[in-house]
Design an enzyme around this catalytic site. Structure first.
Site, PDB file in Angstrom:
ATOM      1  N   ASP B 198      85.773  41.244  14.978  1.00  0.00           N
ATOM      2  CA  ASP B 198      86.951  42.047  14.615  1.00  0.00           C
ATOM      3  C   ASP B 198      86.514  43.491  14.361  1.00  0.00           C
ATOM      4  O   ASP B 198      85.835  43.772  13.385  1.00  0.00           O
ATOM      5  CB  ASP B 198      87.560  41.434  13.346  1.00  0.00           C
ATOM      6  CG  ASP B 198      88.676  42.276  12.734  1.00  0.00           C
ATOM      7  OD1 ASP B 198      89.119  43.242  13.381  1.00  0.00           O
ATOM      8  OD2 ASP B 198      89.106  41.936  11.609  1.00  0.00           O
ATOM      9  N   HIS B 371      90.841  44.093   6.998  1.00  0.00           N
ATOM     10  CA  HIS B 371      89.792  44.116   8.025  1.00  0.00           C
ATOM     11  C   HIS B 371      88.522  44.783   7.519  1.00  0.00           C
ATOM     12  O   HIS B 371      88.565  45.690   6.683  1.00  0.00           O
ATOM     13  CB  HIS B 371      90.296  44.861   9.264  1.00  0.00           C
ATOM     14  CG  HIS B 371      91.467  44.207   9.915  1.00  0.00           C
ATOM     15  ND1 HIS B 371      91.336  43.174  10.815  1.00  0.00           N
ATOM     16  CD2 HIS B 371      92.802  44.433   9.795  1.00  0.00           C
ATOM     17  CE1 HIS B 371      92.548  42.796  11.228  1.00  0.00           C
ATOM     18  NE2 HIS B 371      93.460  43.546  10.619  1.00  0.00           N
TER      19      HIS B 371
END
Lengths: 566, 566
Positions: B198, B371
């Protein structure tokens, strides 16, 4: 004058510049029949104003009244302060006052309107402009992202009104011209009734950094870079361009300016002495290829990802003269203006795809704002000590933030006017109040049309943009009310026609059934027939596609006489 | 199996999820004829995809080949990881694997498709999923802005492939379930051929803050507030909702959840034990008015300014049950997703207009990202020690940033694959390479139509949205080629018709002249006639308005036979 009612003897202050979010820049000061306009900015349309080119203020208050308008005072040369002027001059032939660079940029702008012969008067912080008994203007130098910005102090019968224009306090401005602190102090000493204060960054704590900080970051990039540098900034940010030129001189690079608007502003600023470029530094675009990449810096526009700008075209490999080479350093020396984030991101992504090294993050130090943050607004308020505060320029949230700042300094909340466009503030005998309103709003400019695109047209464009259009044509004998031909169904932006033949055939059948239920007499009443067709088509298509295209039934009369006459 | 060519024995890894900016979430692992799908996300359309509801990946590579697809493994319950599933299940009847909450949210989603009978298999970090000889899956717990997120390690004949899913390293997660560091370490020890990581926040330095920091800020707001609190967050951010509930309990407020999607996810999360709400804390919307404002917190959606969301409607005074009271504290517990800045700003401005106190600035600490930032990505890479890196999920710029992070840790640039959707990565005998590509791309969903809206339709919608449409209808005798009636001119979204009667009359005359120059024989060639009309109208309108509306000539045949037959 003696015939005027007493109520007219207050100074009236009106913002006409609010176009969507409140606070864009056009202000009217009115005393009796005498008016002064300060700034005349345009706004770029937001995404909801489909197809609109620019947005300007509604000035019908000025055009429909028989005022004695003394002129337009411009605080600086940005579009959101001068951009509506060509449209205003179309209706009102007015003298214009502004500083040297502001007028220079305005003149360049008015070259597109060769029929206009504007009467320009240069002002500067050493001058006082005695416009009338009621309006005496003096100016104070400010710092902003364009040189030669000023604020204006207006002596009126109701006292001193001060408008900061766009400002920040840059203690180390690139051109060395610091804000006129002493004048601000003097104004504060004299007593300011009301101050209109740039609240754009009122919701940011602390101080806005000096433009010189950007110079440091740029220098550092130049020092380390062994490749070509491309830097995008606003065309009018002459201070920043100066710093890039300085870095280029220091690190022995040539400079080339790319893009019509920036070439233009560099030319004007150089001519007027605001930009200093040593001989031999600047080269033409067609000489760039002959120069070693590591000895080159291109200065260009497109820092907002604007579709037609040089950097955007470069990033899409669509610029005729500039091609990104792998390893090029591209600097986006700006933060995205709200609404432009996606466009900027796309440009950055495209540049990375071309293997450029892109410097774009706010933390990289290649951009600072031109507007005052909280502590600077406090300093401005403490210098001016206005009785009333009118936060301007920001969106409503920033106007509220500005109001809260003033309250922290002890100003009563009631002394802050958060006004909507057209609301009239009245000042007399040291007191201010809101008293009624005048017509104000936004005028949409689309092509040559000024104001002809309004809510109806925009609403239709929205419907069209969402689900397209279905046109249904019938030819009818107007006398007998019989169907001669049709329904023909034609669509655009609704479905991909080649793959939707069945759908459209079925729609036609369904419409035929609906039409067959209309009898001959009704058939002569177009509006009824149209609304039946619209309803039938609307339900049919929604049921089969889940979409709601615009349905446009057109009935064409084919008179039998013409027919037999041929 | 023995008949397969040797080249087929590599593991193929393909991202199908790229839809616009690269990197959305759907991956295919293929070994021979066997496939595994990981995630199946949708994307919301950007502003260029007019009228489009959602965007899903093109899966024709899977539907047109006769693969043995083992199923779909879902890493967590966000729309950009599960949203395309209903459409994929339409074409492919596949088993689905996911954690408890992920499957719970998916089931709720599939309730809108009652005909679907998905075969769901719950997985968890303690389980190993032996799908076949070629695909053995194990899972590791991650931290993200939704509970029950996992990453997946896939043992294949080509070695271990690890996909992190969306992650951050939260050392103090709200639910106490920290990332499976030991499993990650174990995977790294075993040896990872390739890791899909990610990279959403790869361009942010440092660490992403813990969700608990948001809890602190929320607590502080609750402690100080003496008014009603309204907090907007993502419906699925259960951890954040838990922290609001905790604060409500602590400061003795009642909680009401407003908005269909958030009511839904709160229900599911509570049922499955991911959200713990003490009895008596939650009240229904219709009981809110009976509760003192300072004893109330509303949790709602609309943190992105979405037009139909609860908060947006509340901010426009258009919500049927919730009205902002002056002094209400509204918390926007989110950062705008790129592209939504204007919408959020509008909501904030509107709330300030209603005299609410709005907490929306990133510095206010009411939001942290889900994130990983740069240092967390480094930690992930140092734990997993993959030979090859495939940055996923971010835009291209973040994928590049992720690549640079890996290079800082010593990974050769050639070992990072910045792949476009459809590009095939092959891994065998410890070596990876890019080898060709398969069909991939974006499918636009508009209403019931999946994929029928393509470039042509979108282009037409753009033209329509900019300058509207002018329809020009002629009735013609198809045999003689004579004009029977018309031209009728009808416009939408072009000019305000009531004010443009002269313009349209003049246009009609100009068209009549153009048509009169067409002779009878030519008149039977519709395409020629149409293109003449189109050209004439286009120039006329551009000259007079500066606009380029879509011109749509329609010729309707009125055969004389029908006429005389009546």
């Amino acid at each position: 004058m003696s015939k005027r009612k007493k109520g007219n003897d207050a100074l009236r202050l009106i913002s006409l510049g609010g176009v969507d979010e409140i606070g864009k820049n056009m202000f009217v000061l009115q005393y009796g029949e005498e008016c002064l306009i300060v700034d005349a900015g345009l706004k770029f349309p937001d995404e909801s104003m489909l197809g609109v080119d620019i947005v300007i203020p509604d000035i019908s208050y000025l055009t429909t009244n028989n005022f004695n308008i003394l002129g337009v005072m411009l605080t600086h040369g940005h579009e959101d302060h001068i951009g509506a002027l060509p449209y205003i001059l179309d209706d009102l032939d007015l003298p214009i006052f502004g500083t040297r660079l502001t007028l220079g940029l305005l003149e360049a702008k008015l070259r597109e309107h060769p029929d206009m012969r504007p009467r320009l008067t240069e002002v500067n912080p050493d001058k006082v402009l005695n416009l009338s008994d009621n309006f005496k203007l003096s100016f104070f130098r400010t710092n902003h992202s364009i040189p030669d910005s000023v604020g204006v102090a207006i002596e009126t019968p109701a006292g001193l009104i001060v408008y900061t224009g766009d400002f920040k306090f840059d203690q180390t401005p690139v051109d060395g011209r610091i804000t006129d602190y002493h004048k601000l102090a003097e104004l504060g000493r004299k007593g300011v009734v009301a101050a209109l204060i740039d609240s754009t960054n009122a919701d940011r704590p602390g101080y806005t950094l000096s433009e010189k900080e950007v110079g440091k970051s740029i220098n550092e990039i130049f020092r380390l870079s062994q490749s070509r540098i491309i830097l995008a900034t606003f065309a009018s940010n002459i201070h920043r361009i100066q710093q890039v030129v300085n870095a280029a001189v220091r690190y022995e690079r040539k400079v080339c300016v790319v893009g019509r608007s920036i070439v233009n502003s560099v030319e004007i600023a150089t001519e007027l002495g605001y930009l200093k470029i040593p001989d031999g530094v600047m080269i033409e675009l067609d000489k760039v290829k002959e120069t070693k990449p590591e000895k080159m810096v291109l200065i260009t526009t497109g820092s907002q990802g604007e579709p037609m700008s040089a950097l955007t075209r470069i990033s899409q490999s669509e610029h005729r003269q500039v091609e990104v080479q792998p390893g090029d350093t591209v600097i986006i020396a700006a933060n995205p203006i709200p609404g432009n984030e996606k466009l900027v991101a796309r440009t950055v992504n495209n540049l990375f795809q071309l293997k450029a090294d892109v410097i774009y993050r706010p933390v990289s130090g290649v951009h600072v704002s031109g507007h005052a943050s909280e502590e600077e607004i406090k300093l401005m308020l403490n210098l001016l000590r206005p009785k009333y505060l009118i936060p301007v320029h920001g969106e409503f949230r920033q106007m509220v933030a500005c109001s809260k700042i003033a309250q922290k300094l002890g100003m009563p909340e009631d002394n802050v006017f958060l006004v909507k466009p057209g609301q009239v503030m009245e000042f007399s005998e040291g007191q201010g109040r809101i008293n009624g309103s005048v017509p104000a709003g936004r005028i949409l400019v689309d092509g040559f049309g000024v104001g002809d695109v309004g809510e109806v047209v925009i609403r239709d464009r929205h419907i069209l943009s969402e689900d397209g259009i279905v046109v249904i044509v019938l030819a009818v004998d107007p006398e007998k009310g019989t169907l001669l031909a049709g329904p023909e169904i034609v669509t655009r932006g609704f479905v991909y026609v080649r793959e939707s033949i069945d759908l459209l055939d079925n729609a036609k059948e369904s419409l035929m059934r609906a039409i067959s239920r209309i009898n001959g007499v009704e058939m002569q009443e177009w509006n009824k027939v149209k609304s039946r067709i619209r309803d039938a088509a609307s339900s049919f298509f929604y049921e089969h596609t889940g979409r709601r295209p615009m349905i446009m039934p057109i009935i064409i009369d084919v008179p039998p006489k013409e027919k037999s006459g041929q």
